[in-house]
Design a protein around this motif. Sequence first.
Motif, PDB file in Angstrom:
ATOM      1  N   MET A 104       7.764 -14.769   9.719  1.00  0.00           N
ATOM      2  CA  MET A 104       7.800 -15.864  10.698  1.00  0.00           C
ATOM      3  C   MET A 104       6.400 -16.445  10.905  1.00  0.00           C
ATOM      4  SD  MET A 104      10.938 -16.408  11.480  1.00  0.00           S
ATOM      5  CE  MET A 104      10.915 -17.358  12.990  1.00  0.00           C
ATOM      6  N   GLY A 105       5.387 -15.571  10.915  1.00  0.00           N
ATOM      7  CA  GLY A 105       4.006 -16.038  11.042  1.00  0.00           C
ATOM      8  C   GLY A 105       3.596 -16.897   9.859  1.00  0.00           C
ATOM      9  N   ALA A 106       3.982 -16.484   8.667  1.00  0.00           N
ATOM     10  CA  ALA A 106       3.660 -17.256   7.458  1.00  0.00           C
ATOM     11  C   ALA A 106       4.387 -18.604   7.472  1.00  0.00           C
ATOM     12  CB  ALA A 106       4.025 -16.464   6.211  1.00  0.00           C
ATOM     13  N   LEU A 107       5.633 -18.616   7.958  1.00  0.00           N
ATOM     14  CA  LEU A 107       6.376 -19.882   8.069  1.00  0.00           C
ATOM     15  C   LEU A 107       5.685 -20.821   9.056  1.00  0.00           C
ATOM     16  CD1 LEU A 107      10.069 -18.605   8.163  1.00  0.00           C
ATOM     17  CD2 LEU A 107       9.019 -19.963   6.351  1.00  0.00           C
ATOM     18  N   THR A 108       5.226 -20.267  10.161  1.00  0.00           N
ATOM     19  CA  THR A 108       4.523 -21.069  11.167  1.00  0.00           C
ATOM     20  C   THR A 108       3.260 -21.666  10.571  1.00  0.00           C
ATOM     21  OG1 THR A 108       5.414 -19.706  12.955  1.00  0.00           O
ATOM     22  CG2 THR A 108       3.463 -21.024  13.460  1.00  0.00           C
ATOM     23  N   ALA A 109       2.509 -20.856   9.845  1.00  0.00           N
ATOM     24  CA  ALA A 109       1.273 -21.336   9.228  1.00  0.00           C
ATOM     25  C   ALA A 109       1.566 -22.406   8.172  1.00  0.00           C
ATOM     26  CB  ALA A 109       0.508 -20.183   8.604  1.00  0.00           C
TER      27      ALA A 109
ATOM     28  N   GLU B 127      13.057 -18.250   1.597  1.00  0.00           N
ATOM     29  CA  GLU B 127      13.151 -17.441   0.371  1.00  0.00           C
ATOM     30  C   GLU B 127      11.800 -17.349  -0.333  1.00  0.00           C
ATOM     31  OE1 GLU B 127      16.317 -19.350  -1.758  1.00  0.00           O
ATOM     32  OE2 GLU B 127      17.867 -18.330  -0.585  1.00  0.00           O
ATOM     33  N   LYS B 128      11.115 -18.472  -0.422  1.00  0.00           N
ATOM     34  CA  LYS B 128       9.804 -18.508  -1.077  1.00  0.00           C
ATOM     35  C   LYS B 128       8.803 -17.630  -0.325  1.00  0.00           C
ATOM     36  CE  LYS B 128       6.026 -21.687  -1.971  1.00  0.00           C
ATOM     37  NZ  LYS B 128       5.415 -22.849  -1.367  1.00  0.00           N
ATOM     38  N   THR B 129       8.794 -17.728   0.995  1.00  0.00           N
ATOM     39  CA  THR B 129       7.853 -16.956   1.811  1.00  0.00           C
ATOM     40  C   THR B 129       8.123 -15.462   1.702  1.00  0.00           C
ATOM     41  OG1 THR B 129       7.691 -18.818   3.347  1.00  0.00           O
ATOM     42  CG2 THR B 129       6.908 -16.693   4.138  1.00  0.00           C
ATOM     43  N   ILE B 130       9.391 -15.070   1.738  1.00  0.00           N
ATOM     44  CA  ILE B 130       9.745 -13.651   1.598  1.00  0.00           C
ATOM     45  C   ILE B 130       9.281 -13.124   0.250  1.00  0.00           C
ATOM     46  CG2 ILE B 130      11.694 -12.064   1.330  1.00  0.00           C
ATOM     47  CD1 ILE B 130      13.105 -13.644   3.571  1.00  0.00           C
ATOM     48  N   ALA B 131       9.498 -13.920  -0.797  1.00  0.00           N
ATOM     49  CA  ALA B 131       9.077 -13.507  -2.144  1.00  0.00           C
ATOM     50  C   ALA B 131       7.556 -13.375  -2.234  1.00  0.00           C
ATOM     51  CB  ALA B 131       9.595 -14.504  -3.177  1.00  0.00           C
ATOM     52  N   GLU B 132       6.834 -14.344  -1.665  1.00  0.00           N
ATOM     53  CA  GLU B 132       5.371 -14.323  -1.725  1.00  0.00           C
ATOM     54  C   GLU B 132       4.788 -13.129  -0.984  1.00  0.00           C
ATOM     55  OE1 GLU B 132       4.066 -18.079  -0.183  1.00  0.00           O
ATOM     56  OE2 GLU B 132       4.470 -19.133  -2.054  1.00  0.00           O
ATOM     57  N   LEU B 133       5.394 -12.788   0.160  1.00  0.00           N
ATOM     58  CA  LEU B 133       4.881 -11.679   0.962  1.00  0.00           C
ATOM     59  C   LEU B 133       5.389 -10.327   0.478  1.00  0.00           C
ATOM     60  CD1 LEU B 133       5.203 -13.166   4.570  1.00  0.00           C
ATOM     61  CD2 LEU B 133       3.128 -12.926   3.209  1.00  0.00           C
ATOM     62  N   GLY B 134       6.428 -10.346  -0.352  1.00  0.00           N
ATOM     63  CA  GLY B 134       7.032  -9.100  -0.796  1.00  0.00           C
ATOM     64  C   GLY B 134       7.733  -8.376   0.351  1.00  0.00           C
ATOM     65  N   ALA B 135       8.236  -9.136   1.301  1.00  0.00           N
ATOM     66  CA  ALA B 135       8.908  -8.562   2.468  1.00  0.00           C
ATOM     67  C   ALA B 135      10.234  -7.951   2.042  1.00  0.00           C
ATOM     68  CB  ALA B 135       9.131  -9.643   3.516  1.00  0.00           C
ATOM     69  N   THR B 136      10.523  -6.757   2.582  1.00  0.00           N
ATOM     70  CA  THR B 136      11.761  -6.073   2.199  1.00  0.00           C
ATOM     71  C   THR B 136      12.583  -5.596   3.389  1.00  0.00           C
ATOM     72  OG1 THR B 136      10.562  -3.992   2.030  1.00  0.00           O
ATOM     73  CG2 THR B 136      10.833  -5.270  -0.010  1.00  0.00           C
ATOM     74  N   SER B 137      11.949  -5.371   4.534  1.00  0.00           N
ATOM     75  CA  SER B 137      12.699  -4.815   5.674  1.00  0.00           C
ATOM     76  C   SER B 137      12.511  -5.680   6.919  1.00  0.00           C
ATOM     77  CB  SER B 137      12.238  -3.392   5.960  1.00  0.00           C
ATOM     78  OG  SER B 137      10.923  -3.405   6.490  1.00  0.00           O
ATOM     79  N   LYS B 138      13.313  -5.377   7.925  1.00  0.00           N
ATOM     80  CA  LYS B 138      13.235  -6.105   9.200  1.00  0.00           C
ATOM     81  C   LYS B 138      11.854  -5.960   9.833  1.00  0.00           C
ATOM     82  CE  LYS B 138      17.791  -7.080  10.065  1.00  0.00           C
ATOM     83  NZ  LYS B 138      18.268  -8.408  10.076  1.00  0.00           N
ATOM     84  N   LYS B 139      11.144  -4.891   9.477  1.00  0.00           N
ATOM     85  CA  LYS B 139       9.790  -4.693  10.007  1.00  0.00           C
ATOM     86  C   LYS B 139       8.846  -5.813   9.567  1.00  0.00           C
ATOM     87  CE  LYS B 139      10.028   0.324  10.193  1.00  0.00           C
ATOM     88  NZ  LYS B 139       9.488   1.586   9.659  1.00  0.00           N
ATOM     89  N   ASP B 140       9.166  -6.470   8.467  1.00  0.00           N
ATOM     90  CA  ASP B 140       8.329  -7.550   7.933  1.00  0.00           C
ATOM     91  C   ASP B 140       8.662  -8.915   8.550  1.00  0.00           C
ATOM     92  OD1 ASP B 140       7.013  -5.823   6.135  1.00  0.00           O
ATOM     93  OD2 ASP B 140       8.684  -5.994   4.726  1.00  0.00           O
ATOM     94  N   MET B 141       9.638  -8.949   9.444  1.00  0.00           N
ATOM     95  CA  MET B 141      10.100 -10.230   9.997  1.00  0.00           C
ATOM     96  C   MET B 141       8.972 -10.997  10.690  1.00  0.00           C
ATOM     97  SD  MET B 141      13.528 -10.959  12.060  1.00  0.00           S
ATOM     98  CE  MET B 141      14.073 -12.603  12.407  1.00  0.00           C
ATOM     99  N   GLY B 142       8.133 -10.314  11.444  1.00  0.00           N
ATOM    100  CA  GLY B 142       7.020 -10.970  12.135  1.00  0.00           C
ATOM    101  C   GLY B 142       6.043 -11.615  11.167  1.00  0.00           C
ATOM    102  N   ARG B 143       5.756 -10.915  10.091  1.00  0.00           N
ATOM    103  CA  ARG B 143       4.842 -11.473   9.073  1.00  0.00           C
ATOM    104  C   ARG B 143       5.438 -12.716   8.438  1.00  0.00           C
ATOM    105  NH1 ARG B 143       2.864  -7.605   4.555  1.00  0.00           N
ATOM    106  NH2 ARG B 143       4.840  -8.415   3.897  1.00  0.00           N
TER     107      ARG B 143
END
Length: 148
Positions: A123-128, A105-121
């Motif tokens: 997951m990459g941020a979670l990995t980092a 939830e925190k990562t999605i909020a920080e990245l401003g991710a809204t769609s499935k297209k942002d899933m890679g970003r």
Amino acid sequence: MTYEELHAEMVAAMKAKDKVRLGVARLVLGELKNAASRGGAHEITEEEVTAQIKRTLKQTSETLEMSEKAGNNAERTENLREQVAVLESLLPQQVSGDELVALVEKTIAELGATSKKDMGRVMGALTAATNGNFDKPAAAKEVGLRLS
């Protein structure tokens, strides 16, 4: 786990006469020394140690799986199971459960991710953020549920 902690683990295994733990620690330390000598003299980082433990765990798990399928040497198969258990104990605790949900939830909020297209970003941020120490299938499921 740092290189020094892994070395201390090897010394403790020697003193305890724990042959499986000693063998695993020596194997990982040897691979780290080989990699360091190929890459030039440098300080072995905690990330390199974790990556080597993961590689060794993957190889040992694959060998265990083949040994179980062959089913002809029960002693070797049991030894491989013990090695896998030791390698898993050397890895940092994986982020999972409620902690993983909160991190997603925190990562999605920080990245401003809204769609499935942002899933890679995401997951990459979670990995980092976790050095790859998280339950990836569970994280992918949580991310998928939160992104439309």
